[in-house]
Design an enzyme around this catalytic site. Structure first.
Site, PDB file in Angstrom:
ATOM      1  N   ASP A  93       0.853  -1.196   0.000  1.00 46.36           N
ATOM      2  CA  ASP A  93       0.000   0.000   0.000  1.00 46.36           C
ATOM      3  C   ASP A  93       0.891   1.249   0.000  1.00 46.36           C
ATOM      4  OD1 ASP A  93      -2.429   1.382   0.209  1.00 46.36           O
ATOM      5  OD2 ASP A  93      -2.421   1.327   2.410  1.00 46.36           O
ATOM      6  N   SER A 223     -12.939   3.638   4.595  1.00 47.97           N
ATOM      7  CA  SER A 223     -13.512   3.143   5.852  1.00 47.97           C
ATOM      8  C   SER A 223     -14.844   3.835   6.100  1.00 47.97           C
ATOM      9  CB  SER A 223     -12.564   3.445   7.020  1.00 47.97           C
ATOM     10  OG  SER A 223     -11.544   2.467   7.076  1.00 47.97           O
TER      11      SER A 223
HETATM   12  P1  13P Z   1      -9.102   4.560   5.470  1.00 50.30           P
HETATM   13  O1  13P Z   1      -8.296   5.526   6.271  1.00 50.30           O
HETATM   14  O2  13P Z   1     -10.429   5.147   5.076  1.00 50.30           O
HETATM   15  O3  13P Z   1      -9.245   3.261   6.119  1.00 50.30           O
HETATM   16  O4  13P Z   1      -8.326   4.333   4.086  1.00 50.30           O
HETATM   17  C1  13P Z   1      -7.221   3.463   4.035  1.00 50.30           C
HETATM   18  C2  13P Z   1      -6.509   3.504   2.745  1.00 50.30           C
HETATM   19  O5  13P Z   1      -6.965   4.029   1.760  1.00 50.30           O
HETATM   20  C3  13P Z   1      -5.199   2.833   2.699  1.00 50.30           C
HETATM   21  O6  13P Z   1      -4.561   3.012   1.480  1.00 50.30           O
END
Ligand code: 13P
Length: 327
Positions: A93, A223
């Site tokens: 990520d 989220s």
């Molecule tokens: P959130 O903060 O909404 O969980 O998003 C996480 C995200 O996009 C990680 O790349």
């Protein structure tokens, strides 16, 4: 079984989205696998086909350096052995170019994200193209990002800049990336909107129209920041004021517009925070980390099972297994 994100996207496109869940430790990993197999209770043996889902494990740069990146790899490899029926991708990520290369060479990650979205359009293309070339040579797929979300991700504080559809078409064509994260009004963290939902599905529809047919799009910052968990945190001594997230009712409409991957990190942290706060509040004499750890694994598994139902991925595992066998 570890697969690439694109093998999962191909099967999901237009009908549901894969949950992409960030993990940092053993308890999250166990809860994640159990939840995706519908094994929400502690010692449940059999996967529940009605709620079993393919999924994506996301590892951020912060998670890799939390202790040592080899710990997470070993935990996931072990989970793969403990839960042989699971089908999932392992995804980096928000990688930098250097971290992408490390993951590509590792032979462990099936997918990496190069995030050069803070660079100029031309520089973003240049960097992404280099990563795509290195990744494809090793059969690893690449997610790139165009446009900027709000909120904080790793050490970068974003200021919102929605993805431009015309640029998106050119970007995909020139970089050869396999999927594209788009900015359509979401942001990272627990404070996404003040007042109404700011999700721009109209912008998403425009992007879908101009990128190649069935090209997978990705939604970061997704989220839902469930009120239930925020209230539980606050009732147990937390101070989260005006937290808000993406309505879960938006997930399926977004998937119809080409979103195949929906990123969820903050919600997992909220479940963890509420579980630990409640455990120590309710049993102040207890100091065993396993007491709250066990409750967390159950809570997180149940949360993941619920999330997959909202994403439409629940109940898709056997169809995915059958389709992968044919290829
Ligand atoms: P959130 O903060 O909404 O969980 O998003 C996480 C995200 O996009 C990680 O790349």
């Amino acid at each position: 079984m570890i697969v690439t994100t694109n093998e999962l996207f191909r099967l999901a496109y237009g009908s549901y989205a894969l949950g992409a869940y960030n993990i940092n430790n053993l308890e999250q990993t166990v809860g994640l696998f159990r939840g995706n197999l519908g094994k929400s209770q502690k010692n449940e043996e059999k996967a529940n086909p009605a709620t079993s889902a393919p999924f994506i494990i996301q590892i951020s740069r912060g998670a890799r350096s939390y202790s040592d990146k080899r710990f997470l790899e070993a935990i996931i490899r072990t989970a793969e052995g403990v839960f042989p029926e699971a089908i999932f991708a392992v995804h980096l990520d928000h990688g930098t170019e250097e971290v992408c290369y490390d993951c590509i060479e590792s032979g462990f990650y099936s997918s990496v994200m190069i995030d050069a979205s803070h660079e100029s359009f031309e520089k973003n293309i240049e960097i992404t193209r280099r990563v795509v070339d290195r990744a494809h040579a090793k059969a690893v797929v690449v997610e790139a990002e165009l446009g900027q979300l709000g909120g904080v991700e790793e050490d970068v504080v974003g200021s919102v800049c929605l993805t431009d559809p015309a640029q998106a078409a050119e970007f995909v064509q020139r970089t050869g990336c396999d999927s594209l994260a788009v900015a359509i009004g979401t942001s990272h963290g627990a404070y996404k909107f003040s007042g109404t939902q700011g999700l721009r599905l109209d912008r998403l529809a425009e992007i879908q129209r101009v990128v190649p047919p069935r090209f997978p799009l990705v939604m970061h910052g997704s989220s839902s920041v469930p009120k239930e968990w925020v209230d539980r945190i606050n009732a147990a001594g937390g101070k989260l004021k005006n937290a808000s997230g993406v309505s879960e009712a938006q997930y399926l409409p977004a998937s119809k517009l080409g979103v195949c991957k929906i990123n969820i990190d903050t919600d997992g942290r909220l479940v963890w925070c509420a579980t630990l706060r409640e455990a120590f509040r309710d049993k102040p004499e207890d100091f065993d980390l396993r007491t709250s750890g066990k409750v967390f694994m159950v809570n997180y598994a149940q949360y993941i099972t619920h999330k997959n139902q909202m994403l439409g991925s629940a109940g898709q595992l056997e169809a995915v297994r059958a389709a992968l066998k044919k290829t």
